[in-house]
Design a protein around this motif. Structure first.
Motif, mmCIF file in Angstrom:
data_model
loop_
_atom_site.group_PDB
_atom_site.id
_atom_site.type_symbol
_atom_site.label_atom_id
_atom_site.label_comp_id
_atom_site.label_asym_id
_atom_site.label_seq_id
_atom_site.Cartn_x
_atom_site.Cartn_y
_atom_site.Cartn_z
ATOM 1 N N MET A 214 16.710 7.418 7.583
ATOM 2 C CA MET A 214 15.615 7.548 6.630
ATOM 3 C C MET A 214 15.778 6.611 5.437
ATOM 4 S SD MET A 214 13.261 9.816 7.576
ATOM 5 C CE MET A 214 13.348 9.202 9.267
ATOM 6 N N SER A 215 16.827 5.786 5.459
ATOM 7 C CA SER A 215 17.042 4.787 4.417
ATOM 8 C C SER A 215 17.918 3.686 5.012
ATOM 9 C CB SER A 215 17.709 5.399 3.180
ATOM 10 O OG SER A 215 19.005 5.886 3.506
ATOM 11 N N VAL A 219 16.168 1.545 8.931
ATOM 12 C CA VAL A 219 15.108 2.546 8.858
ATOM 13 C C VAL A 219 13.825 2.023 9.492
ATOM 14 C CG1 VAL A 219 14.255 1.797 6.572
ATOM 15 C CG2 VAL A 219 13.910 4.162 7.306
ATOM 16 N N ARG A 224 9.403 6.947 8.537
ATOM 17 C CA ARG A 224 9.928 7.527 7.298
ATOM 18 C C ARG A 224 8.806 7.823 6.317
ATOM 19 N NH1 ARG A 224 12.528 4.650 3.241
ATOM 20 N NH2 ARG A 224 10.640 3.364 3.275
ATOM 21 N N VAL A 237 15.902 12.735 1.638
ATOM 22 C CA VAL A 237 16.447 11.753 2.582
ATOM 23 C C VAL A 237 17.610 12.362 3.349
ATOM 24 C CG1 VAL A 237 17.690 9.562 2.787
ATOM 25 C CG2 VAL A 237 15.691 9.728 1.297
ATOM 26 N N ASP A 241 17.576 12.600 7.347
ATOM 27 C CA ASP A 241 18.358 11.537 7.983
ATOM 28 C C ASP A 241 19.318 12.173 8.979
ATOM 29 O OD1 ASP A 241 19.383 8.413 7.205
ATOM 30 O OD2 ASP A 241 20.835 9.723 8.221
#
Length: 324
Positions: A214-215, A219, A224, A237, A241
Motif C-alpha cells: 500500500m506504499s 505499490v 491503493r 496503510v 498493507d
C-alpha cells in the motif's frame, strides 16, 4: 441452458451483452446472495443511487466472454460444482483493481479448471470500495468474511468439508484474499445471524499476481487509491498493507507471479514471501519469467506459467486440502 440474467438477483443493466443462450458457455449451478434478506451492511444508504452494470468487453461474446461488474449492491456467490466433489472448496476472488470485478477471465474460467479436480468453487462478486459506501475500505472484506463463513457453515453446499475451505484471489482480488488470510478475525461488521459465529479464517490461501503493498515503489496506485485513498494515514496503510499485516497464525500461503508484470510488480509477492517466511507461515512461491499481468487461464496458454493450476493443485494435495 440458462442465461446469465436468469441467474441474477435484483435490477441489473447489461452493457454490450451480446451473447445468447445458445453460446457454449458455463453458467453457475447456483447463485447465493450472501447477506440474504438482511442486505449488505450499509447498503440501504446507497442502493437507491447505485446501479449494477455488467459490461461485455469481448468483440466475439458468442465465442468468448469477457465481462466485468460494477455497482454491486447485492454481493453474491456464483457456485460451480464439480461432477465428483471431493469436499475441497475455494472461495474465488477475481481482480479488477478495486474498480471492477472481472467475471470470466479470472472467475468462471478458473472455476471450471478447479472443478475438473473435484474442487467446488464459489466466485464472489464483491462490493467495490470506491463507490460511495459508508465503510468503503471495509466492504470487500465484509463480503469475503461473510462468504467464507457461509461456505464453511454448509449453508451453501453440504458436500464441502469445513476444514478444507481455501481462498484464491487475483490481482486486487489477491489483496482481498490476503486480507482475509490476515484479518479474518477483524470486526468489520456487526453480527447478523448464527452464520457469523463460524470462523472466517481460510484453511489455505492462493494469491495470484497479488496487490500486497500500500506504499513504496511496488505499490499499485490504482488499487491503493480506490481502497484507502491517495493520502492514507500510516495506521491505515499498515492495516491494509499485506506485508505489514503478516501474522504467524495466517494459513499456509501459495504465491504466483510473473517477473515481467508491469502493472503489479513482482516485488509484491517477493516482499510477501519474505514477511510470511519470517513469521513461520508455510509459504510456497513460483515466479515465472513471462506472463505479464492478468493472465488468468486464457492468456497463460502456451507459456510455462500456464501450468499454474496444476502447481496449485499439487500444493493443495501435499497440504492435505485436496482430498481426505
Amino acid at each position: 441452458m440458462k442465461t446469465w440474467l436468469s441467474w441474477t438477483l435484483g435490477a441489473i443493466s447489461v452493457v454490450c451483452g451480446g451473447w445468447t443462450a445458445e453460446a457454449q458457455h458455463r453458467n453457475p449451478d447456483a447463485q447465493i446472495v450472501i447477506w440474504g434478506h438482511l442486505g449488505a451492511p450499509g447498503t440501504a444508504e446507497i442502493e437507491s443511487r447505485l446501479e449494477e452494470v455488467i459490461t461485455e468487453r469481448s468483440g466475439e461474446p458468442d465465442r468468448i466472454r469477457d465481462r466485468y461488474a460494477v455497482g454491486i449492491t447485492q454481493p453474491r456467490l456464483l457456485v460451480f460444482q464439480p461432477e465428483r466433489p471431493n469436499g475441497a472448496a475455494l472461495l474465488l476472488l477475481p481482480g479488477g483493481g478495486y474498480q471492477r470485478v472481472v467475471i470470466d477471465k479470472e472467475g468462471i474460467e478458473s472455476a471450471e479448471r478447479f472443478n475438473q479436480a473435484g474442487v467446488t468453487v464459489f466466485v464472489l462478486l464483491y462490493r467495490l470500495p470506491d463507490e460511495g459506501h459508508e465503510q468503503g475500505q471495509n466492504v470487500p472484506l465484509q463480503d469475503a468474511q461473510r462468504a467464507l463463513r457461509l461456505i464453511r457453515s454448509g449453508a451453501v453446499d453440504a458436500t464441502v468439508d469445513p476444514a478444507r475451505v481455501g481462498v484464491i484471489g487475483f490481482s486486487a482480488g489477491g489483496h482481498l484474499a490476503g486480507s482475509l488470510a490476515t484479518r479474518f478475525d477483524a470486526g468489520v461488521y456487526d453480527q447478523r445471524d448464527t452464520v457469523d459465529d463460524v470462523p472466517a479464517r481460510p484453511d489455505f490461501a492462493v494469491l495470484v499476481y497479488p496487490v500486497s503493498r500500500m506504499s513504496g515503489p511496488a505499490v499499485h496506485t490504482g488499487s491503493r487509491n480506490r481502497l484507502i485513498g491517495e493520502h492514507p494515514d500510516p495506521a491505515t496503510v499498515a492495516t491494509h498493507d499485506l506485508v505489514s499485516a503478516a501474522r504467524s497464525d495466517a494459513p499456509p500461503l501459495f504465491l504466483l507471479h510473473a517477473a515481467d508484470d508491469l502493472a503489479v510488480p513482482v516485488e509484491n509477492s517477493l516482499d510477501l514471501f519474505r514477511a510470511n517466511r519470517a513469521r513461520g507461515v508455510p509459504v510456497e512461491m513460483h515466479v515465472f519469467a513471462e506472463g505479464g499481468h492478468g493472465f488468468g487461464i486464457r492468456f497463460a496458454e502456451g507459456l510455462p506459467v500456464g501450468d499454474w493450476p496444476d502447481l496449485v493443485l499439487a500444493w493443495m494435495e501435499r497440504g492435505g486440502f485436496l482430498a481426505d
